[in-house]
Design an enzyme around this catalytic site. Structure first.
Site, PDB file in Angstrom:
ATOM      1  N   GLU A 371       0.766  -1.196   0.010  1.00  0.00           N
ATOM      2  CA  GLU A 371       0.050  -0.070  -0.011  1.00  0.00           C
ATOM      3  C   GLU A 371       0.854   1.172  -0.018  1.00  0.00           C
ATOM      4  O   GLU A 371       0.433   2.343   0.702  1.00  0.00           O
ATOM      5  CB  GLU A 371      -1.026  -0.146   1.154  1.00  0.00           C
ATOM      6  CG  GLU A 371      -2.082  -0.990   0.993  1.00  0.00           C
ATOM      7  CD  GLU A 371      -2.743  -1.315   2.248  1.00  0.00           C
ATOM      8  OE1 GLU A 371      -3.773  -2.194   2.169  1.00  0.00           O
ATOM      9  OE2 GLU A 371      -2.548  -1.022   3.415  1.00  0.00           O
ATOM     10  N   ASP A 395      -0.058  -5.912   8.883  1.00  0.00           N
ATOM     11  CA  ASP A 395      -1.142  -5.160   9.557  1.00  0.00           C
ATOM     12  C   ASP A 395      -0.962  -5.501  11.211  1.00  0.00           C
ATOM     13  O   ASP A 395      -0.812  -6.673  11.702  1.00  0.00           O
ATOM     14  CB  ASP A 395      -2.487  -5.525   9.254  1.00  0.00           C
ATOM     15  CG  ASP A 395      -2.880  -5.256   8.049  1.00  0.00           C
ATOM     16  OD1 ASP A 395      -1.985  -4.285   7.301  1.00  0.00           O
ATOM     17  OD2 ASP A 395      -4.043  -5.175   7.322  1.00  0.00           O
ATOM     18  N   HIS A 565       0.010  -0.198  10.377  1.00  0.00           N
ATOM     19  CA  HIS A 565       1.162  -1.136   9.894  1.00  0.00           C
ATOM     20  C   HIS A 565       2.266  -1.075  10.986  1.00  0.00           C
ATOM     21  O   HIS A 565       2.781  -0.022  11.373  1.00  0.00           O
ATOM     22  CB  HIS A 565       1.723  -0.641   8.535  1.00  0.00           C
ATOM     23  CG  HIS A 565       0.707  -0.756   7.589  1.00  0.00           C
ATOM     24  ND1 HIS A 565       0.402  -0.166   6.459  1.00  0.00           N
ATOM     25  CD2 HIS A 565      -0.462  -1.795   7.475  1.00  0.00           C
ATOM     26  CE1 HIS A 565      -0.286  -0.451   5.627  1.00  0.00           C
ATOM     27  NE2 HIS A 565      -1.066  -1.369   6.195  1.00  0.00           N
TER      28      HIS A 565
END
Length: 623
Positions: A371, A395, A565
């Protein structure tokens, strides 16, 4: 008398007629190998100098040999070590060292002395114009009749007054000069050298931003000035249409794609799912492999794409400029949603590139942030450089307490994880090395530093083969959930074994202030039915790592860590990361590193040990 000619003569006429080509570098990226200088110093007075010269050179030799032997980069390259042309004892000898170091591309320097020396006046060595970014350490001998420690204190005081941070190395006990360097001195020298090499390896290279901000995640807002001022790195932005364009134009190595597809099909298990899907199974896998190859090419370049003969044979138009890549030591892929609403996700790409192997065999990782979370990615890069090992992007999915597990499963995990654990998983992009305990691969690995574990694997083809075989056997690629990824994809699924020492870390930005968090802990081995329940109620297609921080509850960790994260490394490397961030002048906002392991410049003591005050006063290393 004519002055010496220093000009580098260039035949511009020949250059103007030369054909442009892809110029191969000695390593995968262009840049100097990190170079550390060893500067021996001594009292220059006649008699005093002569009585110290042999012992001083022996000290320098031991330091040089230690670093040459044990400090390696992830690709196995050793750092370069250069030594002053003579012992520095005054301004002119210092200038000779400065001249040599500038020519050799030095980025860090270690001073060594067993005697008194004129501390402030030696600063012409490695302190002239152009050397303010050089990282500095000093090692003084602890003996009663040889006042290396006296020089050390005087020299560090001079450096503090000049606002030049220096790491002071001094053995707690009196040390003998015969035999090896004391373990404490070795540890501090290696920590300085490893971290200095990591800082130098980043410098001048790039972060490749593939796409923009993913789903509004602030971490994927790539801050160019932060990259430049704090890490000495550039930023290259490529719209994700460039990936689609290379796919459509066939601008990739078709032979490598065939090899990649065959490797993946033969070595991994797959669950392709039921019902109507956007892509047939083999077509999906082939496309995911192609995205991986293209992402790597965009990072590091590919000479085959500049070769007319290869292009003609494979059906693409060779292009030297497009073949170059971004000289990117780190990348991030935006993925969601502008790409993944239409095309497969980047989980295969990220899981393979972040790992220590692919269809071409064992190799150094290509760190890639999910991401486009550059603030997580930069931590992955740094920890990769410090350890030599791949890093796990995750995550911070769920905090599970003993009570919440009891309510959900009826099982008591109080003895396994008394303070709870964090379920770390992401959509399938985790490095495949975390599907096994790589420390257990190496005989005696649990008693070794994580850097020595990495070196043992890097030097042993049989261990590499076992690592690759085990990671593949423990990983299943599963069809992505279409509700999240309408364009399809394949997510890697594995479960990290318990009992592995593991460090979690994260960079944060508050306004324009960069900070760092680092917490050491250990992976948790849950009972299978408990782990299966956690997986089932979260996402059973994603890789999962259950981790407990040391000295705090899982709830405290999840409450205090910054974004959604974090990144994770095999081994307990918190002390290394504290040292490295002090070099970069980035304050640490959260850590659980024991106080006796903290190694920062002496300047920090002048600020009462306050990391934030010291870093604020100094400002970023490259600003």
């Amino acid at each position: 008398m004519n002055p010496p000619q220093c000009e580098n003569r260039v035949d511009f006429n020949a250059l103007s007629k030369a054909k442009r080509d892809f110029v191969r570098a000695r390593r995968s990226l262009v840049g100097n190998v990190p170079t550390i200088a060893i500067t021996p110093v001594a009292d220059g007075r006649t008699g005093a100098y002569e009585s110290n010269v042999a012992g001083t050179w022996r000290m320098a030799e031991k330091v040089s040999n230690l670093i040459r032997r044990q400090v390696k980069l992830p690709d196995g390259a050793g750092v370069r070590v250069v030594v002053a042309p003579e012992i520095v004892y005054g301004a002119r000898t210092g200038a000779r060292a400065q001249e040599l170091y500038a020519r050799e591309g030095v980025s860090a320097n270690i001073w060594v002395s067993r005697s008194w020396s004129y501390s402030d006046e030696l600063m012409s060595a490695c302190q002239g114009l152009g050397s303010s970014e050089w990282l500095q350490a000093a090692y003084g001998l602890n003996q009663t009749d040889r006042p290396g420690a006296v020089w050390l204190k005087a020299f560090c005081a001079a450096m503090d007054e000049k606002m030049r941070p220096i790491f002071s190395i001094y053995n707690p006990d009196l040390e003998a000069e015969d035999g090896d360097l004391p373990p404490y001195v070795q540890e501090r020298l290696l920590r300085f050298a490893r971290c200095a090499a990591a800082v130098a390896e980043m410098r001048g290279k790039n972060y490749l931003s593939l796409g923009g901000v993913s789903m509004g995640i602030i971490g994927s807002d790539v801050r160019r000035n932060v990259m430049l001022n704090s890490f000495g790195m550039g930023t290259v932005s490529v719209d994700m249409v460039a990936i689609k364009g290379r796919i459509d134009q066939g601008f990739y190595d078709h032979a490598e794609l065939d090899r990649a597809f065959k490797f993946m099909r033969q070595n991994f298990k797959f669950v392709f799912g039921e019902g109507t899907r956007p892509n047939p199974p083999d077509e999906l896998l082939r496309l995911c492999c192609l995205m991986t190859i293209i992402t790597r090419d965009l990072m590091a370049g590919n000479p085959k794409l500049a070769d007319d003969k290869t292009g003609k044979a494979q059906g693409f138009k060779a292009d030297v400029e497009r073949a170059q890549g971004a000289n990117a030591i780190l990348a991030g892929t935006q993925g969601q949603r502008q790409w993944t609403d239409l095309y497969p996700n980047f989980d295969v790409t990220e899981s393979i590139l972040n790992s220590s192997f692919d269809w071409n065999g064992f190799r150094a990782a290509f760190p890639v942030a999910t991401e486009n979370d550059s603030k997580n990615g930069i931590g992955m890069l740094i920890a990769n450089l410090v350890t030599g090992l791949p890093q796990l992007f995750a995550d911070i999915r769920t905090n599970w307490t003993v009570e919440s597990i009891r309510k959900a499963t009826g099982k008591n995990i109080g003895k396994i994880a008394p303070n709870g654990f964090i379920d770390k998983r992401n959509s399938g992009a985790g490095a495949l090395d975390y599907a096994l305990d790589i420390i257990a691969l190496v005989k005696g690995g649990k008693a070794m530093s994580i850097q020595d574990v990495a070196a043992a694997i890097r030097d042993d083809a049989a261990l590499q083969e076992k690592l690759m075989r085990t990671a593949c056997a423990n990983t299943t690629y599963m069809r992505a959930a279409l509700e999240y990824f309408p364009g399809d994809g394949l997510s890697s699924h594995f479960r990290t074994p318990g009992g592995i020492p593991m460090t979690a870390y994260r960079y944060n930005v508050v306004g324009d202030q960069l900070t760092f968090s680092v917490v050491e802990g250990e992976t948790v081995e849950l009972p299978k039915d408990v782990a299966d329940h956690v997986s089932r109620v979260t996402d059973p297609t994603w890789p999962e790592t259950h981790w407990a921080p040391r000295g705090m509850s899982s709830f405290e960790y999840m409450s205090r860590i910054g974004p959604n994260h974090d990144a994770n490394s095999f081994g307990l490397i918190g002390a290394d990361l504290l040292t490295l961030n002090a070099m970069l002048r980035i304050p640490v906002d959260m850590h659980n590193v024991p106080s006796d392991q903290i190694f920062r410049p002496t300047l920090w003591d002048r600020f009462g040990g306050d990391d934030f005050r010291a870093c604020e006063k100094l400002g970023p290393l490259y600003q």
